[in-house]
Motif scaffolding. Structure first.
Motif, PDB file in Angstrom:
ATOM      1  N   HIS A  28     -41.234  48.277 -37.769  1.00  0.00           N
ATOM      2  CA  HIS A  28     -40.286  48.971 -36.901  1.00  0.00           C
ATOM      3  C   HIS A  28     -40.981  49.288 -35.580  1.00  0.00           C
ATOM      4  O   HIS A  28     -42.210  49.331 -35.515  1.00  0.00           O
ATOM      5  CB  HIS A  28     -39.787  50.266 -37.549  1.00  0.00           C
ATOM      6  CG  HIS A  28     -39.196  50.071 -38.903  1.00  0.00           C
ATOM      7  ND1 HIS A  28     -37.902  49.661 -39.097  1.00  0.00           N
ATOM      8  CD2 HIS A  28     -39.756  50.202 -40.142  1.00  0.00           C
ATOM      9  CE1 HIS A  28     -37.667  49.554 -40.395  1.00  0.00           C
ATOM     10  NE2 HIS A  28     -38.776  49.876 -41.049  1.00  0.00           N
ATOM     11  N   GLY A  29     -40.192  49.530 -34.528  1.00  0.00           N
ATOM     12  CA  GLY A  29     -40.759  49.848 -33.229  1.00  0.00           C
ATOM     13  C   GLY A  29     -40.042  51.018 -32.582  1.00  0.00           C
ATOM     14  O   GLY A  29     -38.876  51.287 -32.861  1.00  0.00           O
ATOM     15  N   ALA A  30     -40.745  51.722 -31.697  1.00  0.00           N
ATOM     16  CA  ALA A  30     -40.160  52.870 -30.996  1.00  0.00           C
ATOM     17  C   ALA A  30     -40.950  53.155 -29.729  1.00  0.00           C
ATOM     18  O   ALA A  30     -42.122  52.796 -29.628  1.00  0.00           O
ATOM     19  CB  ALA A  30     -40.161  54.101 -31.904  1.00  0.00           C
ATOM     20  N   TYR A  31     -40.284  53.809 -28.757  1.00  0.00           N
ATOM     21  CA  TYR A  31     -41.000  54.267 -27.570  1.00  0.00           C
ATOM     22  C   TYR A  31     -40.699  55.740 -27.285  1.00  0.00           C
ATOM     23  O   TYR A  31     -41.061  56.261 -26.243  1.00  0.00           O
ATOM     24  CB  TYR A  31     -40.686  53.402 -26.346  1.00  0.00           C
ATOM     25  CG  TYR A  31     -39.230  53.338 -25.948  1.00  0.00           C
ATOM     26  CD1 TYR A  31     -38.671  54.302 -25.098  1.00  0.00           C
ATOM     27  CD2 TYR A  31     -38.426  52.309 -26.398  1.00  0.00           C
ATOM     28  CE1 TYR A  31     -37.348  54.246 -24.735  1.00  0.00           C
ATOM     29  CE2 TYR A  31     -37.093  52.239 -26.023  1.00  0.00           C
ATOM     30  CZ  TYR A  31     -36.556  53.211 -25.195  1.00  0.00           C
ATOM     31  OH  TYR A  31     -35.232  53.145 -24.829  1.00  0.00           O
ATOM     32  N   ARG A  37     -38.069  56.711 -37.334  1.00  0.00           N
ATOM     33  CA  ARG A  37     -37.273  57.093 -38.502  1.00  0.00           C
ATOM     34  C   ARG A  37     -37.714  56.357 -39.765  1.00  0.00           C
ATOM     35  O   ARG A  37     -37.054  56.451 -40.794  1.00  0.00           O
ATOM     36  CB  ARG A  37     -35.794  56.794 -38.232  1.00  0.00           C
ATOM     37  CG  ARG A  37     -35.216  57.610 -37.077  1.00  0.00           C
ATOM     38  CD  ARG A  37     -33.824  57.166 -36.724  1.00  0.00           C
ATOM     39  NE  ARG A  37     -33.302  57.883 -35.575  1.00  0.00           N
ATOM     40  CZ  ARG A  37     -32.183  57.566 -34.930  1.00  0.00           C
ATOM     41  NH1 ARG A  37     -31.491  56.518 -35.335  1.00  0.00           N
ATOM     42  NH2 ARG A  37     -31.775  58.268 -33.900  1.00  0.00           N
ATOM     43  N   HIS A  38     -38.811  55.606 -39.650  1.00  0.00           N
ATOM     44  CA  HIS A  38     -39.283  54.828 -40.789  1.00  0.00           C
ATOM     45  C   HIS A  38     -40.813  54.853 -40.831  1.00  0.00           C
ATOM     46  O   HIS A  38     -41.469  55.051 -39.800  1.00  0.00           O
ATOM     47  CB  HIS A  38     -38.826  53.366 -40.686  1.00  0.00           C
ATOM     48  CG  HIS A  38     -37.349  53.189 -40.510  1.00  0.00           C
ATOM     49  ND1 HIS A  38     -36.471  53.199 -41.567  1.00  0.00           N
ATOM     50  CD2 HIS A  38     -36.601  52.999 -39.385  1.00  0.00           C
ATOM     51  CE1 HIS A  38     -35.244  53.013 -41.108  1.00  0.00           C
ATOM     52  NE2 HIS A  38     -35.305  52.891 -39.794  1.00  0.00           N
ATOM     53  N   THR A  39     -41.348  54.620 -41.997  1.00  0.00           N
ATOM     54  CA  THR A  39     -42.785  54.382 -42.097  1.00  0.00           C
ATOM     55  C   THR A  39     -43.090  53.015 -41.506  1.00  0.00           C
ATOM     56  O   THR A  39     -42.184  52.215 -41.253  1.00  0.00           O
ATOM     57  CB  THR A  39     -43.248  54.427 -43.564  1.00  0.00           C
ATOM     58  OG1 THR A  39     -42.578  53.381 -44.300  1.00  0.00           O
ATOM     59  CG2 THR A  39     -42.915  55.775 -44.198  1.00  0.00           C
ATOM     60  N   HIS A  40     -44.352  52.735 -41.263  1.00  0.00           N
ATOM     61  CA  HIS A  40     -44.798  51.448 -40.731  1.00  0.00           C
ATOM     62  C   HIS A  40     -44.108  51.139 -39.395  1.00  0.00           C
ATOM     63  O   HIS A  40     -43.627  50.025 -39.164  1.00  0.00           O
ATOM     64  CB  HIS A  40     -44.547  50.319 -41.740  1.00  0.00           C
ATOM     65  CG  HIS A  40     -45.347  50.459 -42.998  1.00  0.00           C
ATOM     66  ND1 HIS A  40     -46.649  50.019 -43.106  1.00  0.00           N
ATOM     67  CD2 HIS A  40     -45.044  51.041 -44.184  1.00  0.00           C
ATOM     68  CE1 HIS A  40     -47.101  50.303 -44.313  1.00  0.00           C
ATOM     69  NE2 HIS A  40     -46.153  50.930 -44.993  1.00  0.00           N
ATOM     70  N   THR A  41     -44.069  52.147 -38.513  1.00  0.00           N
ATOM     71  CA  THR A  41     -43.522  51.996 -37.178  1.00  0.00           C
ATOM     72  C   THR A  41     -44.649  51.925 -36.161  1.00  0.00           C
ATOM     73  O   THR A  41     -45.650  52.632 -36.288  1.00  0.00           O
ATOM     74  CB  THR A  41     -42.601  53.184 -36.832  1.00  0.00           C
ATOM     75  OG1 THR A  41     -41.454  53.158 -37.672  1.00  0.00           O
ATOM     76  CG2 THR A  41     -42.145  53.136 -35.375  1.00  0.00           C
ATOM     77  N   ILE A  42     -44.487  51.083 -35.137  1.00  0.00           N
ATOM     78  CA  ILE A  42     -45.410  51.093 -34.014  1.00  0.00           C
ATOM     79  C   ILE A  42     -44.747  51.852 -32.879  1.00  0.00           C
ATOM     80  O   ILE A  42     -43.638  51.527 -32.465  1.00  0.00           O
ATOM     81  CB  ILE A  42     -45.841  49.674 -33.585  1.00  0.00           C
ATOM     82  CG1 ILE A  42     -46.873  49.771 -32.463  1.00  0.00           C
ATOM     83  CG2 ILE A  42     -44.660  48.795 -33.199  1.00  0.00           C
ATOM     84  CD1 ILE A  42     -47.650  48.484 -32.239  1.00  0.00           C
ATOM     85  N   LEU A  43     -45.399  52.897 -32.394  1.00  0.00           N
ATOM     86  CA  LEU A  43     -44.846  53.789 -31.384  1.00  0.00           C
ATOM     87  C   LEU A  43     -45.625  53.644 -30.087  1.00  0.00           C
ATOM     88  O   LEU A  43     -46.823  53.929 -30.034  1.00  0.00           O
ATOM     89  CB  LEU A  43     -44.913  55.237 -31.884  1.00  0.00           C
ATOM     90  CG  LEU A  43     -44.577  56.346 -30.887  1.00  0.00           C
ATOM     91  CD1 LEU A  43     -43.144  56.216 -30.385  1.00  0.00           C
ATOM     92  CD2 LEU A  43     -44.805  57.718 -31.517  1.00  0.00           C
TER      93      LEU A  43
END
Length: 457
Positions: A28-31, A37-43
């Motif tokens: 998952h990805g986010a900025y 909202r999830h584990t294993h996310t790159i922020l």
């Protein structure tokens, strides 16, 4: 999202691993913090994290930052990648991910009909393909990353809405999804609070032409004057047109209303195919045509399209017909309103209300800025030319429509209310089985929404 290792991402964005392992995978990805909202996310995070408690439920997590190590959390819970320029690294990640995708990506824009067109495309394709798509009408600037990352290794096609709130919005969306097929349904008058002028708004919609990938396909409504006049001189791909009243590649003719949809004949390359699309109005035929062009270009046969199109389910509060007070007929079109969609809705009222008393309940048109008075006047002019017997406006600015329509067409009975409270009992007393009522408004208008709900009971 395709699972990617930290080791791979680190190389793509030219980052330095300060904490964690190259072997960790993200999905998952986010900025923004609130997008996690999830584990294993790159922020990809600007600034420093203050509220680690907000992120802890989503460990393990990877953070890309311009700062150094910011936490005492365990290496297996928090991976930290340091970069020199966060913005540059973010776009390296986006471009690399999109480069790995080799499927048809369809982008849909237009003043009216983009959500329905997108939903028809999704419906037609999803029977035998895994599809990524815009969720409902969520087409804001903040969802572009999520849309891109919703495409994984199993996705076979994607369709996204690209809305215009301000100039540059379509180009911004295209920087993420890089569409191979672009659709412009029509260009009316909307979002003038940020676009400032109608010319700016038209040019903002025209950004779709510059957004399509080289060799891609541009799909245009040949009957829409503003759309067809857009500058296409720099476009190097294939231009395909659809319409009803003018010569085009995909044309609808012999259009007939039924109780729950539209029958029409599709003409293409001197062949004809009889089709049916649920949902009332000539505008629904345009929506279907735009969708048909797109799916036909990526390999769906007309017989497949015909079979699947008839099972499309219309969207809530968009031309929904039901029984109202005293046996009257209600047409609930209270999801959105522009002058373009108003004209289409009044045409439906005319056809459904043949030989009956026709009442139009119209709410305020939003997102107009300093153009508010002028556009509401134009809406009044449209109403004056319609076959409405009684006009009821809801809201302060909507009253301008009533005043304009009443002056131009004194045969229309006009009433104006600030909200639904007095409008509802008024309507109950003037409806019966020989009455058809159109409710047309904006999703943000609580008064119109509540009135529609009361009338549908």
């Amino acid at each position: 999202m395709k699972p990617l290792s930290i080791g791979y991402i680190k190389q793509v964005i030219a980052g330095e691993l300060l904490q964690g392992s190259d072997d960790m995978f993200v999905q998952h990805g986010a900025y923004r913090l609130k997008q996690v909202r999830h584990t294993h996310t790159i922020l990809f995070l600007k600034g420093k994290i203050i509220k680690w408690d907000r992120l802890r439920p989503y460990f393990p997590i990877a953070i890309v930052t311009e700062y150094g190590r910011q936490t005492n959390e365990r290496d297996e819970d928090v991976t930290i990648i340091k970069v020199k320029d966060l913005e540059e690294s973010y776009w390296k990640f986006i471009k690399d991910y999109r480069k790995s995708i080799d499927i048809p990506v369809i982008a849909v824009t237009g003043t009216s009909g983009k959500t329905t067109t997108k939903e028809i495309i999704r419906h037609l394709l999803m029977a035998d393909r895994k599809i990524a798509f815009t969720n409902s009408t969520n087409n804001s600037r903040t969802v572009h990353l999520a849309n891109l990352l919703s495409i994984d290794e199993n996705t076979e096609a994607a369709v996204f809405e690209t809305a215009v709130g301000a100039p540059g919005d379509i180009l911004n969306a295209a920087a993420y999804i890089k569409p191979t097929i672009g659709i412009i349904t029509n260009i009316g008058e909307h979002h003038l609070n940020y676009c400032k002028t109608l010319k700016d708004y038209i040019e903002a919609k025209g950004e779709m032409i510059r957004s399509i990938q080289p060799g891609g396909i541009l799909i245009l409504n040949v009957d829409d004057e503003r759309t067809i006049q857009l500058d296409k001189n720099q476009f190097t791909g294939k231009v395909l047109t659809f319409g009803i009243h003018n010569s085009c590649k995909y044309r609808a003719s012999n259009i007939i209303y039924s109780t729950d949809g539209m029958h029409f004949t599709l003409e293409h390359n001197q062949m004809i195919y009889r089709m049916f699309v649920p949902g009332l109005g000539e505008h629904q035929v345009y929506n279907a045509l735009a969708a048909i062009v797109a799916v036909h270009q990526i390999g769906m046969s007309f017989m497949e399209i015909k079979d699947r199109l008839k099972s499309f389910e219309t969207l809530n509060r968009q031309m929904q017909v039901c029984v109202g007070p005293n046996g009257s007929t209600i047409i609930d079109d209270s999801w959105s309103i522009t002058t373009t969609s108003l004209k289409a809705a009044l045409e439906v009222l005319k056809n459904v209300g043949k030989d009956k008393r026709k009442i139009a309940i119209i709410g305020t048109i939003t997102d107009l800025g300093s153009w508010g008075y002028i556009i509401h006047q134009r809406a009044g002019e449209i109403i004056a030319k319609s076959e409405v017997d009684c006009l009821i406006t809801i809201g302060k600015h909507a009253k301008i429509m009533g005043e304009t329509a009443g002056k131009l067409n004194p045969t229309i009975e006009v009433h104006s209310f600030n909200n639904h409270i007095l409008a509802y009992p008024f309507l109950r007393n003037m409806t019966d089985q020989s009455t058809v009522v159109l409710v047309k408004g904006d999703m943000y208008s609580e008064a119109v929404k509540k009135l529609a709900m009361l009338l549908r009971k």
